[in-house]
Write a protein that holds these residues in place. Sequence first.
Motif, PDB file in Angstrom:
ATOM      1  N   ALA A 271      34.215  43.765  33.617  1.00  0.00           N
ATOM      2  CA  ALA A 271      34.024  43.664  35.064  1.00  0.00           C
ATOM      3  C   ALA A 271      32.714  42.965  35.396  1.00  0.00           C
ATOM      4  O   ALA A 271      32.628  42.197  36.367  1.00  0.00           O
ATOM      5  CB  ALA A 271      34.066  45.055  35.693  1.00  0.00           C
ATOM      6  N   THR A 272      31.688  43.193  34.580  1.00  0.00           N
ATOM      7  CA  THR A 272      30.399  42.547  34.793  1.00  0.00           C
ATOM      8  C   THR A 272      30.497  41.047  34.534  1.00  0.00           C
ATOM      9  O   THR A 272      29.993  40.230  35.319  1.00  0.00           O
ATOM     10  CB  THR A 272      29.336  43.169  33.875  1.00  0.00           C
ATOM     11  N   ASP A 273      31.152  40.669  33.439  1.00  0.00           N
ATOM     12  CA  ASP A 273      31.347  39.248  33.138  1.00  0.00           C
ATOM     13  C   ASP A 273      32.190  38.572  34.221  1.00  0.00           C
ATOM     14  O   ASP A 273      31.898  37.440  34.637  1.00  0.00           O
ATOM     15  CB  ASP A 273      32.026  39.085  31.772  1.00  0.00           C
ATOM     16  N   LEU A 274      33.230  39.267  34.681  1.00  0.00           N
ATOM     17  CA  LEU A 274      34.075  38.737  35.748  1.00  0.00           C
ATOM     18  C   LEU A 274      33.258  38.557  37.031  1.00  0.00           C
ATOM     19  O   LEU A 274      33.401  37.552  37.735  1.00  0.00           O
ATOM     20  CB  LEU A 274      35.260  39.679  35.993  1.00  0.00           C
ATOM     21  N   GLY A 275      32.410  39.529  37.319  1.00  0.00           N
ATOM     22  CA  GLY A 275      31.569  39.430  38.502  1.00  0.00           C
ATOM     23  C   GLY A 275      30.611  38.257  38.432  1.00  0.00           C
ATOM     24  O   GLY A 275      30.351  37.577  39.440  1.00  0.00           O
ATOM     25  N   LEU A 276      30.087  37.996  37.238  1.00  0.00           N
ATOM     26  CA  LEU A 276      29.151  36.879  37.068  1.00  0.00           C
ATOM     27  C   LEU A 276      29.847  35.541  37.301  1.00  0.00           C
ATOM     28  O   LEU A 276      29.328  34.673  38.021  1.00  0.00           O
ATOM     29  CB  LEU A 276      28.543  36.919  35.665  1.00  0.00           C
ATOM     30  N   ILE A 277      31.041  35.367  36.723  1.00  0.00           N
ATOM     31  CA  ILE A 277      31.790  34.125  36.941  1.00  0.00           C
ATOM     32  C   ILE A 277      32.178  33.991  38.413  1.00  0.00           C
ATOM     33  O   ILE A 277      32.130  32.898  38.992  1.00  0.00           O
ATOM     34  CB  ILE A 277      33.049  34.083  36.046  1.00  0.00           C
ATOM     35  N   SER A 278      32.547  35.114  39.037  1.00  0.00           N
ATOM     36  CA  SER A 278      32.977  35.087  40.434  1.00  0.00           C
ATOM     37  C   SER A 278      31.866  34.633  41.371  1.00  0.00           C
ATOM     38  O   SER A 278      32.134  34.060  42.432  1.00  0.00           O
ATOM     39  CB  SER A 278      33.475  36.473  40.855  1.00  0.00           C
ATOM     40  N   ILE A 279      30.630  34.886  40.989  1.00  0.00           N
ATOM     41  CA  ILE A 279      29.512  34.400  41.805  1.00  0.00           C
ATOM     42  C   ILE A 279      29.538  32.876  41.868  1.00  0.00           C
ATOM     43  O   ILE A 279      29.343  32.273  42.932  1.00  0.00           O
ATOM     44  CB  ILE A 279      28.174  34.898  41.234  1.00  0.00           C
ATOM     45  N   PHE A 280      29.824  32.238  40.737  1.00  0.00           N
ATOM     46  CA  PHE A 280      29.864  30.775  40.709  1.00  0.00           C
ATOM     47  C   PHE A 280      31.098  30.238  41.439  1.00  0.00           C
ATOM     48  O   PHE A 280      31.001  29.231  42.159  1.00  0.00           O
ATOM     49  CB  PHE A 280      29.836  30.279  39.260  1.00  0.00           C
ATOM     50  N   THR A 281      32.246  30.880  41.274  1.00  0.00           N
ATOM     51  CA  THR A 281      33.438  30.420  42.001  1.00  0.00           C
ATOM     52  C   THR A 281      33.284  30.642  43.504  1.00  0.00           C
ATOM     53  O   THR A 281      33.828  29.882  44.312  1.00  0.00           O
ATOM     54  CB  THR A 281      34.703  31.134  41.498  1.00  0.00           C
ATOM     55  N   SER A 282      32.508  31.663  43.889  1.00  0.00           N
ATOM     56  CA  SER A 282      32.317  31.968  45.308  1.00  0.00           C
ATOM     57  C   SER A 282      31.379  31.000  46.009  1.00  0.00           C
ATOM     58  O   SER A 282      31.207  31.096  47.229  1.00  0.00           O
ATOM     59  CB  SER A 282      31.790  33.403  45.471  1.00  0.00           C
ATOM     60  N   VAL A 283      30.762  30.092  45.256  1.00  0.00           N
ATOM     61  CA  VAL A 283      29.971  29.037  45.896  1.00  0.00           C
ATOM     62  C   VAL A 283      30.825  28.318  46.932  1.00  0.00           C
ATOM     63  O   VAL A 283      30.359  27.950  48.013  1.00  0.00           O
ATOM     64  CB  VAL A 283      29.430  28.049  44.846  1.00  0.00           C
ATOM     65  N   PHE A 284      32.118  28.129  46.607  1.00  0.00           N
ATOM     66  CA  PHE A 284      33.046  27.495  47.546  1.00  0.00           C
ATOM     67  C   PHE A 284      33.882  28.517  48.315  1.00  0.00           C
ATOM     68  O   PHE A 284      34.138  28.353  49.496  1.00  0.00           O
ATOM     69  CB  PHE A 284      33.985  26.544  46.799  1.00  0.00           C
ATOM     70  N   SER A 285      34.331  29.577  47.638  1.00  0.00           N
ATOM     71  CA  SER A 285      35.342  30.453  48.229  1.00  0.00           C
ATOM     72  C   SER A 285      34.779  31.628  49.015  1.00  0.00           C
ATOM     73  O   SER A 285      35.517  32.308  49.731  1.00  0.00           O
ATOM     74  CB  SER A 285      36.258  31.009  47.127  1.00  0.00           C
TER      75      SER A 285
END
Length: 397
Positions: free
Chosen positions: A45-59
């Motif tokens: 969940a922590t790794d997923l959260g970290l990647i999601s921060i970068f994808t959320s730059v747009f979303s």
Amino acid sequence: MSKVKRDILFTMLSRAALLILNFLLVLATTRLWGAEGRGLIALFATDLGLISIFTSVFSGSSTSFNLRKFLPADLFLPVFLWAFILSFFGAVSFHILGRTEYSLFLFISSTLLGCITFFNSLFVGKQSINRYNLVVVLQPLLMILFLMIFYLFDSSYFSYFYAQCTSLMVLLSLCFFMNDTPLLISKNSYKEVTISLLKFGVQTELSNFLQFFNYRLSYYFLGYYSGLAAVGIFSIGVSLSEIVWKLSGSISTVQYSQLLSQNKNQEARSVTTKMAWLCCGVTLLFLLIAFIIPPSLYGWVFGDEFVEAKSILMFLSPGVLAVAISNVWGHYFSAFGELKILILKSFSGVVVAFVLSLVLVPMLGVEGACWVNLMANLVCSLVLGVAYFFDKKQVAK
């Protein structure tokens, strides 16, 4: 009842449902796979959260903010491609770092979650709070449902990863169905859209990236020095504190949605201050309930390995309260595009978290991780509080 009050009420009810569902999900993972299994899931969940921060730059909030200038159809394709590419590189990076057991699930989950975040931001930007609330509640509900199904065929922790991916696929399909805005090919320049998304999103997510390490840096230190079981035990206390945040966060979500359509004036500040007091009261109420529950009940519910969950939550509670209030101030600055203060806030917290993690986690283990979490949250909240109350900019009457 006014629309704002109705949105707050329904959002708080959805967060109450979310609290119950997340609690059941945490309970299931602790009971099925113990402290070590829970630790592995917490790292996923922590790794997923970290990647999601970068994808959320747009979303993320960049989508909500840019609805002032572009149509949803202009935004969707850049958001999807960004989520796909960043999820791929993120999953490959973690695979190289040794997360071989779940790197593929990480790629699928982060791509799907990036698209779901786009729809959530779209709903918030259009003030469709009811749809936003429905997505928020359905995510853990579908996760629990599919976890029960997959566990019948595979009792290992892989059933959690299968359930994660499947539930997000179903939820994304439902988001497409609930969206009443065409997502056809854009007539505008994708270059202009991409630059606008990137300009706002980088600033916002830089703050979130730094804030992520305030919340999760101690997980990595704890896993390295004390093992997965220690991460699992600590994550229960942190998960319970974040459930409380999600309840109070319902207030700041409605506030943010409303401020997006307003100017920075005295009325906006007045509403923000009232929302902060409301968040304070709601958070205190739930912390009081958690305080009344005896420690033995935590052990009975989660298992004997997790009897420390209450003491961890109580240790973290001053920071939980401070963050619940300061999130309202953070949404105020974000709604008006004043993101530098959010970056400064998060940077201050991550410096505190990194320095204290180096010193306290190797010495004190879980207790040291508690100190890291508490001090980082208090510093972040203090910076936001000072910025809000001493804001020197002129506001319209």
